[in-house]
Write an enzyme that holds these catalytic residues in place. Structure first.
Site, PDB file in Angstrom:
ATOM      1  N   ASP A 171      -3.875  -7.200  -7.580  1.00  0.00           N
ATOM      2  CA  ASP A 171      -5.309  -7.359  -7.853  1.00  0.00           C
ATOM      3  C   ASP A 171      -5.567  -6.966  -9.308  1.00  0.00           C
ATOM      4  O   ASP A 171      -6.266  -5.996  -9.595  1.00  0.00           O
ATOM      5  CB  ASP A 171      -6.107  -6.497  -6.872  1.00  0.00           C
ATOM      6  CG  ASP A 171      -5.821  -6.887  -5.443  1.00  0.00           C
ATOM      7  OD1 ASP A 171      -6.371  -7.891  -4.979  1.00  0.00           O
ATOM      8  OD2 ASP A 171      -5.006  -6.208  -4.780  1.00  0.00           O
TER       9      ASP A 171
ATOM     10  N   HIS B 289       0.840  -1.199   0.000  1.00  0.00           N
ATOM     11  CA  HIS B 289       0.000   0.000   0.000  1.00  0.00           C
ATOM     12  C   HIS B 289       0.883   1.260   0.000  1.00  0.00           C
ATOM     13  O   HIS B 289       0.629   2.212  -0.732  1.00  0.00           O
ATOM     14  CB  HIS B 289      -0.873   0.054   1.262  1.00  0.00           C
ATOM     15  CG  HIS B 289      -1.840  -1.076   1.405  1.00  0.00           C
ATOM     16  ND1 HIS B 289      -1.725  -2.037   2.384  1.00  0.00           N
ATOM     17  CD2 HIS B 289      -2.960  -1.399   0.709  1.00  0.00           C
ATOM     18  CE1 HIS B 289      -2.736  -2.890   2.297  1.00  0.00           C
ATOM     19  NE2 HIS B 289      -3.503  -2.533   1.282  1.00  0.00           N
TER      20      HIS B 289
HETATM   21  P1  AMP Z   1      -6.622  -3.515  -0.303  1.00  0.00           P
HETATM   22  O1  AMP Z   1      -6.367  -2.776   0.972  1.00  0.00           O
HETATM   23  O2  AMP Z   1      -6.259  -4.946  -0.239  1.00  0.00           O
HETATM   24  O3  AMP Z   1      -7.990  -3.243  -0.863  1.00  0.00           O
HETATM   25  O4  AMP Z   1      -5.602  -2.907  -1.360  1.00  0.00           O
HETATM   26  C1  AMP Z   1      -5.571  -1.533  -1.653  1.00  0.00           C
HETATM   27  C2  AMP Z   1      -4.705  -1.318  -2.865  1.00  0.00           C
HETATM   28  O5  AMP Z   1      -3.382  -1.768  -2.589  1.00  0.00           O
HETATM   29  C3  AMP Z   1      -5.199  -2.109  -4.078  1.00  0.00           C
HETATM   30  O6  AMP Z   1      -5.053  -1.315  -5.241  1.00  0.00           O
HETATM   31  C4  AMP Z   1      -4.261  -3.295  -4.100  1.00  0.00           C
HETATM   32  O7  AMP Z   1      -4.077  -3.853  -5.382  1.00  0.00           O
HETATM   33  C5  AMP Z   1      -2.972  -2.655  -3.606  1.00  0.00           C
HETATM   34  N1  AMP Z   1      -2.081  -3.690  -3.071  1.00  0.00           N
HETATM   35  C6  AMP Z   1      -2.397  -4.665  -2.195  1.00  0.00           C
HETATM   36  N2  AMP Z   1      -1.334  -5.483  -1.986  1.00  0.00           N
HETATM   37  C7  AMP Z   1      -0.334  -4.997  -2.772  1.00  0.00           C
HETATM   38  C8  AMP Z   1       1.018  -5.402  -3.007  1.00  0.00           C
HETATM   39  N3  AMP Z   1       1.560  -6.467  -2.402  1.00  0.00           N
HETATM   40  N4  AMP Z   1       1.773  -4.660  -3.863  1.00  0.00           N
HETATM   41  C9  AMP Z   1       1.234  -3.577  -4.488  1.00  0.00           C
HETATM   42  N5  AMP Z   1      -0.037  -3.155  -4.296  1.00  0.00           N
HETATM   43  C10 AMP Z   1      -0.802  -3.848  -3.460  1.00  0.00           C
END
Ligand code: AMP
Length: 281
Positions: free
Chosen positions: A152, A37
């Site tokens: 994602d 994030h």
């Molecule tokens: P989430 O909190 O899981 O909804 O993720 C929020 C954002 O962070 C989304 O755009 C995810 O694709 C991105 N994200 C989650 N994990 C990763 C990662 N390991 N590397 C890069 N971006 C990520």
């Protein structure tokens, strides 16, 4: 960092910043932040945008209520991490700010075939939920740039479709997946795995690398069968899919016509934690 809890106050603040010339970069999250994030936040900051992130665990995108209930919450640590990174604004709404009319009669989005495959197939309703929350967040923040993670990948495609449906001038940037040293893609859900399970889970990354190396020399069927067997023999309780797909459509790749831009995608369970990862081939 300024923290807003009310949608109206945030909208008014950002509108006044825009009038003074600020360009807005937006990073929506569900919290339990990790370096993945933070890498999105840093990418926006590196462009000198007014960088806004949000933390909201969106109930409408969880098809599995158990997953929703167990979703990790670490707000104090998240605020600290965003402050250390230099994020300018955090939106931390409660559910009434996002769904003023409740969640029972929410909008339906025409997402086409994207919604029937992979995550769409195994998590019915998930992408409708993603669109419901992202549309609302985009209406509140009206960003110029939106940062999302390649981890994602299908979600990025869905949100691109949403931006098209909304007909708004928002530029989406897809950031590379941040990984642990073992190769395991960082995910908020990893905190629900033991150290040993996290090591086992890094097998997904090793198998994606193997697919990438063998993509041009091995048949798609063989690659999929081998990967599935490895996951099953190495502690994954269930595998939803191993797919080798056209990276532009996510439709499965036929052996006869391997496209230039293909992607391998995996969704599998370590214990009761569902993990996804992918790699462009
Ligand atoms: P989430 O909190 O899981 O909804 O993720 C929020 C954002 O962070 C989304 O755009 C995810 O694709 C991105 N994200 C989650 N994990 C990763 C990662 N390991 N590397 C890069 N971006 C990520």
């Amino acid at each position: 960092m300024i923290i807003f809890r009310e949608a109206n106050s945030l909208s008014n603040y950002l509108a006044s910043c825009k009038r003074k010339g600020s360009v807005i970069g937006f990073i929506p999250t569900m919290g339990a932040l990790h370096q993945g994030h933070i890498s999105l936040v840093k990418t926006s900051l590196s462009q000198h945008w007014l960088t806004v992130s949000s933390i909201f665990i969106n109930p409408t995108q969880f098809n599995d209520q158990n997953d929703f209930k167990k979703y990790p919450i670490t707000i104090d640590r998240d605020i600290h991490a965003l402050e250390v990174a230099g994020c300018h604004v955090l939106f931390l709404p409660d559910i009434h700010e996002i769904y003023p009319n409740g969640t029972s009669q929410v909008k339906y989005f025409e997402l086409g075939p994207l919604e029937q495959i992979l995550e769409g197939k195994y998590r019915p309703g998930h992408f409708q939920g993603v669109c419901q929350v992202v549309e609302r967040l985009l209406q509140i923040t009206e960003p110029d740039h939106l940062y999302m993670g390649q981890k994602d990948y299908q979600q990025c495609m869905v949100v691109n479709k949403l931006i098209e449906l909304m007909n708004v001038p928002i530029k989406m940037h897809i950031s590379p997946t941040t990984r642990a040293d073992s190769g395991l893609a960082l995910s908020s859900r990893n905190t629900r795995l033991s150290v040993e399970e996290q090591m086992k889970a890094s097998m997904i990354y090793q198998l994606l690398l193997a697919i990438k190396n063998e993509y041009s020399s091995t048949s798609i069927g063989d690659l999929q069968t081998k990967t599935l067997a490895c996951l099953q023999q190495n502690g994954f309780a269930k595998v939803d899919y191993v797919s080798i797909a056209n990276a532009l459509t996510l439709q499965p790749v036929p052996d006869a016509e391997k496209p230039e831009i293909a992607i391998a995608l995996v969704a599998a369970y370590m214990g009761d934690v569902r993990l996804i990862d992918n790699m462009l081939l």
